[in-house]
Design an enzyme around this catalytic site. Structure first.
Site, PDB file in Angstrom:
ATOM      1  N   ASP A   4     -16.631  10.905  31.220  1.00  0.00           N
ATOM      2  CA  ASP A   4     -16.370  11.668  32.448  1.00  0.00           C
ATOM      3  C   ASP A   4     -15.016  12.340  32.241  1.00  0.00           C
ATOM      4  O   ASP A   4     -13.976  11.716  32.431  1.00  0.00           O
ATOM      5  CB  ASP A   4     -16.342  10.730  33.657  1.00  0.00           C
ATOM      6  CG  ASP A   4     -16.089  11.475  34.955  1.00  0.00           C
ATOM      7  OD1 ASP A   4     -16.507  12.642  35.074  1.00  0.00           O
ATOM      8  OD2 ASP A   4     -15.440  10.893  35.845  1.00  0.00           O
ATOM      9  N   GLU A  15     -20.078  14.780  30.708  1.00  0.00           N
ATOM     10  CA  GLU A  15     -20.410  15.464  31.955  1.00  0.00           C
ATOM     11  C   GLU A  15     -20.191  16.959  31.781  1.00  0.00           C
ATOM     12  O   GLU A  15     -19.136  17.402  31.328  1.00  0.00           O
ATOM     13  CB  GLU A  15     -19.545  14.955  33.110  1.00  0.00           C
ATOM     14  CG  GLU A  15     -19.922  15.612  34.433  1.00  0.00           C
ATOM     15  CD  GLU A  15     -19.152  15.021  35.595  1.00  0.00           C
ATOM     16  OE1 GLU A  15     -19.507  13.932  36.053  1.00  0.00           O
ATOM     17  OE2 GLU A  15     -18.186  15.669  36.026  1.00  0.00           O
ATOM     18  N   ASP A  47     -13.997   7.020  37.876  1.00  0.00           N
ATOM     19  CA  ASP A  47     -14.205   7.760  36.618  1.00  0.00           C
ATOM     20  C   ASP A  47     -14.919   6.882  35.585  1.00  0.00           C
ATOM     21  O   ASP A  47     -15.743   7.359  34.820  1.00  0.00           O
ATOM     22  CB  ASP A  47     -12.857   8.226  36.041  1.00  0.00           C
ATOM     23  CG  ASP A  47     -12.024   8.957  37.060  1.00  0.00           C
ATOM     24  OD1 ASP A  47     -12.283  10.149  37.282  1.00  0.00           O
ATOM     25  OD2 ASP A  47     -11.124   8.323  37.646  1.00  0.00           O
TER      26      ASP A  47
END
Length: 165
Positions: free
Chosen positions: A7, A68, A141
């Site tokens: 992430d 991501e 996160d």
């Protein structure tokens, strides 16, 4: 299959490694956050992020990297930092000869919750359940990185077969 989920972020980059296969139980390998100081120069921050990712790849030995996909936000400086951090993760994976996949936040949310518009609490709750953890991964996160890894474990193989066909 062992997947490193990333992430991306410059201040906090969530990282999580998961073992699993479609239809089989998932297992947490590692989870954490690579942090950099907003007071440091951008180059210094990106190098620190690269070092952290390289170390994790060498230790965990993933079979694939799931990052991501950056989407447009109203805050241009935030999206730029996120994109730069994501690019570092892509380069690190490619340097090790690993397949790198990009998944949107809604794909990861849908994979773990069944709802592409799930909130962070729902994602964290399901990641905790799916990995049979005693406590939720923190910060968010880290949970998001695990969701990306799970998404790739469950969907990555099918996507690769479709692209090859």
């Amino acid at each position: 299959m062992r997947v490193l989920g990333v992430d991306p972020g410059l201040t906090r980059c969530g990282v999580g490694v998961v073992d699993g296969a479609p239809g089989r139980a998932l297992r947490l390998v590692s989870v954490g956050v690579i942090r950099t100081s907003p007071d440091d120069e951008i180059g210094t921050r990106l190098v620190a992020l690269e070092r952290g990712l390289e170390e994790l790849i060498e230790q965990a030995r993933p079979d694939a990297v799931a990052v991501e996909r950056v989407f447009s936000q109203h805050n241009v400086s935030t999206v730029m930092g996120t994109a730069q951090a994501g690019a570092i993760a892509i380069v690190c994976g490619a340097r090790h000869g690993l397949p790198v996949a990009l998944h949107t936040p809604s794909e990861a949310k849908a994979a773990v919750t069944g709802n592409g518009r799930a909130d962070k609490l729902q994602v964290t709750t399901m990641v905790t359940r799916l990995l049979r953890l005693d406590a939720p991964p923190k910060p968010a996160d880290a949970a998001d990185a695990l969701a990306l890894a799970i998404c790739h474990v469950w969907r990555g193989g099918a996507q690769a077969r479709l692209q090859a066909a």
